[in-house]
Design an enzyme around this catalytic site. Sequence first.
Site, PDB file in Angstrom:
ATOM      1  N   ALA A 125       0.557  -1.733   0.057  1.00  0.00           N
ATOM      2  CA  ALA A 125       0.016   0.025  -0.075  1.00  0.00           C
ATOM      3  C   ALA A 125       0.913   1.210  -0.099  1.00  0.00           C
ATOM      4  O   ALA A 125       1.429   1.801   0.982  1.00  0.00           O
ATOM      5  CB  ALA A 125      -0.876   0.223   1.643  1.00  0.00           C
ATOM      6  N   PRO A 128       1.508   8.038  -0.759  1.00  0.00           N
ATOM      7  CA  PRO A 128       1.944   9.005  -1.870  1.00  0.00           C
ATOM      8  C   PRO A 128       3.983   8.119  -1.817  1.00  0.00           C
ATOM      9  O   PRO A 128       4.156   8.931  -2.761  1.00  0.00           O
ATOM     10  CB  PRO A 128       2.216  10.219  -1.124  1.00  0.00           C
ATOM     11  CG  PRO A 128       2.242  10.036   1.076  1.00  0.00           C
ATOM     12  CD  PRO A 128       1.516   8.522   0.819  1.00  0.00           C
ATOM     13  N   CYS A 247      -1.070   3.473  10.986  1.00  0.00           N
ATOM     14  CA  CYS A 247      -1.120   4.656  12.032  1.00  0.00           C
ATOM     15  C   CYS A 247      -2.367   4.769  13.019  1.00  0.00           C
ATOM     16  O   CYS A 247      -2.716   5.679  12.863  1.00  0.00           O
ATOM     17  CB  CYS A 247      -1.133   5.801  11.146  1.00  0.00           C
ATOM     18  SG  CYS A 247      -2.133   5.807   9.796  1.00  0.00           S
TER      19      CYS A 247
END
EC number: 2.1.1.178
Length: 479
Positions: A125, A128, A247
Site C-alpha cells: 500500500a 504517496p 497509524c
Amino acid sequence: MAQHAVYFPDAFLTQMREAMPSTLSFDEFISACQRPLRRSIRINTLKISVADFLALIAPYGWSLTPIPWCHEGFWIERDDEEALPLGSTAEHLSGLFYIQEASSMLPVAALFADDNHPQRVMDMAAAPGSKTTQIAARMGNRGAILANEFSASRVKVLHANISRCGIANTALTHFDGRVFGAALPEMFDAILLDAPCSGEGVVRKDPDALKNWSPESNLDIAATQRELLDSAFHALRPGGTLVYSTCTLNRQENEAVCLWLKETYADAVEFLPLGDLFPDADRALTPEGFLHVFPQIYDCEGFFVARLRKMSSLPAMPAPGYKVGAFPFTPLKGREALHVTQAANAVGLLWDENLHLWQRDKEVWLFPAEIESLIGKVRFSRLGIKLAESHNKGYRWQHEATIALACPTHAHAFELSAQEAEEWYRGRDIYPQTPPAADDVLVTFQHQPLGLAKRIGARIKNSYPRELVRDGKLFTGNS
C-alpha cells in the site's frame, strides 16, 4: 507549544484507557494528541550523504534533531517556514530530502533490521511514496521494489515522488492487495504492509480524524487488514521478512490482526521482537515483541509496527481470475542495446547490470532485472523508468531517467546559479553569462541533475516537464 482542539469520541477514550499500558499516563496521551505534530524530513541518500546534506543546509539556520530509529531522519525547525515552505526549497525540488512523519520511518527501519538485505521487495500500500522511497534508498537503488497502490488517484502522486527522488528500481501496480498472495505466491524476500486503518494516530496532524470513528468501523477495517495480511504472507517466500504497520492505536487493528495470522498458520509464523530496533524502543514494546507507539512516548504520531518471518511454505491460494494480457515490451539486446547505451553515456546517463533495456515501438525503457520474473504474472501500471524516445536524429532522453541516472560530474554538466536554477523550475529558458560549449547540456544545481537541455546559441532551452513547473515564491525569495 500551542494546543489545538481534537475531537475524541467517548468510546474511543474508553478503548484507549483499556489499550494503554499502566506504565503510560492517560493525561499525557491527551496532552500529546493536542500538540501540533513536529515536522520531520528524511535525507535521500541515493542523492547525497547525511554529512554532505547537513553541510549544505548549515547556512540556512535550520535546527535538526536526529530521529532515533532512522539515521537519515530528522525533526526540523525553521524560522522561515511562512516565507518559504519546505516543499519549495531547492533541496526538496531536487529530491535531496522527503518530508515524512517520523513514525512512518519505523516500518522500513524494521524491515531492514538485523542486517536484512532483500533483493525483491513489495510495498503493498505504497502511496504517496514515503516508504517506497525509503526502501529504495536502503536498497541503494538495486534489486527491485513492487510498489502497489489500490487508489487510482494516488498512483500518479506515487510515481511523481519516486521520480523526484531518482529511483530506478520500482514497478508500479494498481490492485487490491488481496490479489498478490494468489498472483505472486512466495515471490518476495520482504514485504511491507502499511495497512489502511482507522487513523487514530494522526489526530496531531488532523484534529478531526476521529469525526467518523466508531468501534464497529474498527472491526470492519480489521477484517480487511486480515485479508491483506493473509495475501502478503502468501506472497512472501519462506525465510522472508514481513512488516505489518498502521497509524492507528486500537488493539483490534494491530496486535489482534498479527495474532490471528499466528493462530491461522501456527509454526509458519515467527514474530521477530523489535526491542533492539533503536535505543529506548523497549518503551513501546508489547509482550509479543511489537512496537505500539502512543504519541506521548516519542512525541510523534501514534503508530504500530510488527515484524515477522515466514518459516515454511504454504499451500497455494486459488488462482486469480483476471487476465494479464500480452506484454507490449521486448528486450533490447546486441548491437541495438550497445548503441543506446553508448548514446546515453555520451550525455552522462549511466546504469549498471541491475537495469536491463527494453523497447516498445519508439520508446526505450530500463527495467530492474530482479522484477523480470514477474512479467506475465501481473499487470504493471508502470515498470522501471522510461529512458528515451528514438527519432531520426537520435534519442530524446526523458526527464525521469536524467534525475535517476545522470552523472553530475560529466563533461557536459553545467552548474546553474541559484537564480538560474529557479528560472529552470519555472519552465523558463536560461541565458547564462558564459554559455556552455556543448550542444547537449546536463543542467545541475548544487551538483544535482535538474535535466538535460539543448544549447541554442547563447540560450539553454528549458526541458523541464510542464506538469512539474512551479509558480509562486521559490528558494531565492523572488515571485
